[in-house]
Design a protein around this motif. Structure first.
Motif, PDB file in Angstrom:
ATOM      1  N   ASN A 352       0.841  -1.210   0.000  1.00  0.00           N
ATOM      2  CA  ASN A 352       0.000   0.000   0.000  1.00  0.00           C
ATOM      3  C   ASN A 352       0.870   1.253   0.000  1.00  0.00           C
ATOM      4  O   ASN A 352       0.587   2.223  -0.704  1.00  0.00           O
ATOM      5  CB  ASN A 352      -0.886   0.022   1.245  1.00  0.00           C
ATOM      6  N   ALA A 353       1.941   1.207   0.825  1.00  0.00           N
ATOM      7  CA  ALA A 353       2.835   2.377   0.899  1.00  0.00           C
ATOM      8  C   ALA A 353       3.430   2.662  -0.481  1.00  0.00           C
ATOM      9  O   ALA A 353       3.505   3.808  -0.923  1.00  0.00           O
ATOM     10  CB  ALA A 353       3.941   2.119   1.921  1.00  0.00           C
ATOM     11  N   TYR A 356       0.579   4.068  -2.854  1.00  0.00           N
ATOM     12  CA  TYR A 356       0.081   5.437  -2.650  1.00  0.00           C
ATOM     13  C   TYR A 356       1.204   6.458  -2.448  1.00  0.00           C
ATOM     14  O   TYR A 356       0.995   7.521  -1.918  1.00  0.00           O
ATOM     15  CB  TYR A 356      -0.933   5.449  -1.494  1.00  0.00           C
ATOM     16  N   ASP A 380       5.309   6.428   4.751  1.00  0.00           N
ATOM     17  CA  ASP A 380       5.534   6.877   3.369  1.00  0.00           C
ATOM     18  C   ASP A 380       5.287   8.376   3.263  1.00  0.00           C
ATOM     19  O   ASP A 380       4.721   8.980   4.172  1.00  0.00           O
ATOM     20  CB  ASP A 380       4.638   6.097   2.389  1.00  0.00           C
ATOM     21  N   ILE A 385      -4.040  10.440   3.713  1.00  0.00           N
ATOM     22  CA  ILE A 385      -5.498  10.201   3.811  1.00  0.00           C
ATOM     23  C   ILE A 385      -6.100  11.333   4.637  1.00  0.00           C
ATOM     24  O   ILE A 385      -5.534  11.724   5.673  1.00  0.00           O
ATOM     25  CB  ILE A 385      -5.788   8.852   4.522  1.00  0.00           C
ATOM     26  N   TYR A 398     -13.742  -0.343   1.026  1.00  0.00           N
ATOM     27  CA  TYR A 398     -13.626   1.115   1.059  1.00  0.00           C
ATOM     28  C   TYR A 398     -12.353   1.551   0.340  1.00  0.00           C
ATOM     29  O   TYR A 398     -11.253   1.054   0.604  1.00  0.00           O
ATOM     30  CB  TYR A 398     -13.632   1.647   2.502  1.00  0.00           C
ATOM     31  N   GLN A 399     -12.522   2.465  -0.564  1.00  0.00           N
ATOM     32  CA  GLN A 399     -11.373   3.056  -1.249  1.00  0.00           C
ATOM     33  C   GLN A 399     -11.607   4.550  -1.328  1.00  0.00           C
ATOM     34  O   GLN A 399     -12.707   4.991  -1.694  1.00  0.00           O
ATOM     35  CB  GLN A 399     -11.249   2.502  -2.678  1.00  0.00           C
ATOM     36  N   VAL A 400     -10.590   5.302  -0.948  1.00  0.00           N
ATOM     37  CA  VAL A 400     -10.695   6.747  -1.117  1.00  0.00           C
ATOM     38  C   VAL A 400     -10.816   7.009  -2.620  1.00  0.00           C
ATOM     39  O   VAL A 400     -10.222   6.284  -3.416  1.00  0.00           O
ATOM     40  CB  VAL A 400      -9.434   7.434  -0.526  1.00  0.00           C
ATOM     41  N   ALA A 403      -8.012   6.679  -4.935  1.00  0.00           N
ATOM     42  CA  ALA A 403      -7.518   5.313  -5.103  1.00  0.00           C
ATOM     43  C   ALA A 403      -8.410   4.534  -6.050  1.00  0.00           C
ATOM     44  O   ALA A 403      -7.962   3.685  -6.809  1.00  0.00           O
ATOM     45  CB  ALA A 403      -7.475   4.613  -3.744  1.00  0.00           C
ATOM     46  N   ASN A 410      -6.671  -3.089  -7.378  1.00  0.00           N
ATOM     47  CA  ASN A 410      -7.049  -3.109  -5.964  1.00  0.00           C
ATOM     48  C   ASN A 410      -8.555  -3.079  -5.786  1.00  0.00           C
ATOM     49  O   ASN A 410      -9.275  -2.485  -6.577  1.00  0.00           O
ATOM     50  CB  ASN A 410      -6.445  -1.896  -5.239  1.00  0.00           C
ATOM     51  N   SER A 411      -8.979  -3.731  -4.658  1.00  0.00           N
ATOM     52  CA  SER A 411     -10.427  -3.828  -4.451  1.00  0.00           C
ATOM     53  C   SER A 411     -10.893  -3.184  -3.163  1.00  0.00           C
ATOM     54  O   SER A 411     -12.091  -3.111  -2.894  1.00  0.00           O
ATOM     55  CB  SER A 411     -10.805  -5.311  -4.422  1.00  0.00           C
ATOM     56  N   LEU A 413     -10.062  -4.414  -0.149  1.00  0.00           N
ATOM     57  CA  LEU A 413     -10.255  -5.461   0.866  1.00  0.00           C
ATOM     58  C   LEU A 413      -9.013  -5.653   1.743  1.00  0.00           C
ATOM     59  O   LEU A 413      -9.077  -6.277   2.801  1.00  0.00           O
ATOM     60  CB  LEU A 413     -10.579  -6.800   0.187  1.00  0.00           C
ATOM     61  N   LEU A 415      -6.968  -3.725   3.739  1.00  0.00           N
ATOM     62  CA  LEU A 415      -6.856  -3.285   5.134  1.00  0.00           C
ATOM     63  C   LEU A 415      -7.860  -3.993   6.051  1.00  0.00           C
ATOM     64  O   LEU A 415      -7.599  -4.168   7.237  1.00  0.00           O
ATOM     65  CB  LEU A 415      -7.030  -1.765   5.229  1.00  0.00           C
ATOM     66  N   SER A 416      -9.014  -4.411   5.483  1.00  0.00           N
ATOM     67  CA  SER A 416      -9.968  -5.130   6.347  1.00  0.00           C
ATOM     68  C   SER A 416      -9.380  -6.486   6.737  1.00  0.00           C
ATOM     69  O   SER A 416      -9.582  -6.972   7.850  1.00  0.00           O
ATOM     70  CB  SER A 416     -11.328  -5.281   5.666  1.00  0.00           C
ATOM     71  N   SER A 439       1.652   8.910   5.114  1.00  0.00           N
ATOM     72  CA  SER A 439       0.967   8.111   6.140  1.00  0.00           C
ATOM     73  C   SER A 439       1.967   7.223   6.866  1.00  0.00           C
ATOM     74  O   SER A 439       2.988   6.819   6.292  1.00  0.00           O
ATOM     75  CB  SER A 439      -0.080   7.194   5.519  1.00  0.00           C
TER      76      SER A 439
END
Ligand code: ADP
Length: 448
Positions: A352-353, A356, A380, A385, A398-400, A403, A410-411, A413, A415-416, A439
């Motif tokens: 993720n780092a 983004y 990073d 966010i 959830y995606q900002v 993103a 990416n979907s 999922l 971070l959940s 972040s």
């Protein structure tokens, strides 16, 4: 009986019990009082007759005129007889003829619809004997007792009626919320509207607690149901995009492509969408296993420092962006973890780092021990966010927005799953982020 309401059943039950108890108590007390009174009446008539008899037998007393003796004593009527007739005193008229004199014998007789005790005694102070007869009316003596019993019975009936009425009102009020619970449940099952609540306010009694528990359960059900709905709609949404791209590409290929290189490009695009769907489906499979607790955790003592070094090296190799990965890892840090899940957590946060962060920036991965906790952090200088989006990033799909626009596979999922893995390891996840600045994701893992 089944059609009678609960309120009436309870009221009838305790009114019935009260009636039975009162009736038997009153009946028992009346019997005891009656036997005590009868005993006392018997003693009274015998004592009165004996007293007069003794007075008449004292020689000096014979000088007194017989009329001077008191021949009425507390309800006992007495008469003195010589051989022919009554010479003093008064007893109910006719009783002398009906019942002849009988020495020292207490009799209970029925005379003119009343009960009487009769007791006679003979006095032999000369050749001609005298007789003394004592008479007491038992029916009159018991009259007061019967009256008291009747009044008590009526009073008890009134009290039981009042107790029943009061009890019915209390039960009616207490059970009112049960009716509301029933009606709410019926409304929910008819309308499938889980947003309804009983809402009877707060109280200490059991029914209020039940109603509030019911409301809490409804809130939780509503939350789960909405989440489930959201999840299904998100899955459909995520699958719809690649499927429609594939369909469009296929239609275009069928109708317009004659050239092999153009066909290859189309196939490439189809493959990309298929990969995206395949990734999504495998992530959904993991999530469904997580939800059903079908993922068996296999804890083993793991050298986290070594594992993280390996992951960082691998990430540097596979990531295509020009980003510098700086690692500050303490050596020989061990912990009992599920190796594959923890690997997934580290990879997710580090990738993720990368994803983004902007080209030419830097990512810093740290691992150190603080007390009995291992602290892992990824920092990073990426897009960051906003404060408003921060709490939502752990939600599924959830995606900002920025993103979402990203062309990546990416979907939302990742971070959940990270959150789920952290919870299973009793870990703590934190995130510090500022929009446009970067972040830092921190994972605290207790060693024991
Ligand atoms: P995704 O597959 O979209 O990365 P995640 O669950 O991993 O899904 O992340 C959810 C959202 O959180 C991402 O869409 C992104 O908006 C945001 N996010 C996650 N990590 C970072 C980060 N390092 N920097 C900025 N935003 C991030």
């Amino acid at each position: 009986m089944r059609k009678i309401s609960l309120k009436l059943k309870i009221t009838l039950w305790y009114v019935g019990i009260l009636l039975l108890i009162s009736f038997f108590t009153l009946y028992g007390m009346t019997l005891i009082n009656r036997s005590v009174l009868v005993n006392e009446v018997e003693n009274r008539v015998i004592t009165s007759v004996n007293t007069i008899t003794q007075q008449l037998m004292i020689p000096n007393n014979s000088f007194r005129r017989i009329e001077e003796y008191s021949l009425y004593d507390n309800g006992v009527q007495m008469a003195v007889y010589n051989k022919d007739a009554v010479i003093a005193g008064r007893i109910p008229y006719g009783i002398t003829d009906a019942y002849p004199l009988y020495h020292d014998y207490l009799r209970l007789v029925q005379f003119k619809n009343k009960e009487y005790y009769i007791y006679d005694k003979v006095i032999k102070i000369s050749t001609d004997p005298y007789w003394v007869r004592g008479v007491i009316c038992l029916t009159d003596e018991l009259g007061v007792l019967n009256l008291v019993s009747q009044y008590s019975f009526v009073l008890i009936l009134i009290f039981i009626f009042l107790a029943g009425l009061g009890g019915y009102i209390i039960i009616f009020r207490a059970l009112k919320p049960v009716n509301t619970i029933r009606m709410t449940a019926e409304e929910i099952s008819e309308s499938s509207d889980l947003s309804r609540r009983i809402d009877i306010g707060y109280g200490d009694d059991e029914i209020c607690t039940l109603a509030n528990t019911f409301d809490t359960m409804l809130s939780k059900l509503e939350y789960s149901f909405n989440k489930e709905k959201q999840f299904t709609s998100d899955v459909s949404h995520e699958l719809r995009t690649p499927i429609s791209v594939i369909l469009t590409e296929c239609e275009y290929g069928e109708e317009c492509i004659n050239d092999v290189s153009e066909l290859k490009d189309t196939l490439k695009s189809i493959k990309k969408q298929c990969n995206k769907m395949s990734k999504l489906v495998s992530e959904l499979l993991i999530i469904s296993r997580m939800d059903n607790n079908r993922i068996k955790l296999n804890f083993e003592n793991t050298d986290i420092s070594e594992l993280l070094t390996f992951i960082c090296e691998e990430q540097t190799e596979i990531q295509t962006k020009n980003i510098k990965l700086v690692t500050k890892l303490e050596h020989n840090l061990f912990c009992d973890v599920d190796r594959s899940l923890i690997t997934r957590l580290f990879i997710n946060l580090i990738s993720n780092a990368y994803q983004y962060s902007l080209e030419g920036s830097e990512i810093e991965v740290q691992l150190y021990k603080k007390g009995s906790t291992l602290i892992f952090s990824v920092k990073d200088n990426g897009i960051g966010i906003s404060e408003e989006n921060l709490p939502k990033i752990w939600d599924r799909f959830y995606q900002v927005d920025s993103a979402r626009l990203n062309e990546s596979s990416n979907s939302g999922l990742g971070l959940s799953m990270v959150k789920w893995i952290s919870e299973r390891h009793n870990g703590v996840l934190k995130v510090e982020s500022e929009l446009g600045v970067g972040s830092t994701f921190i994972f605290e893992l207790p060693i024991k």
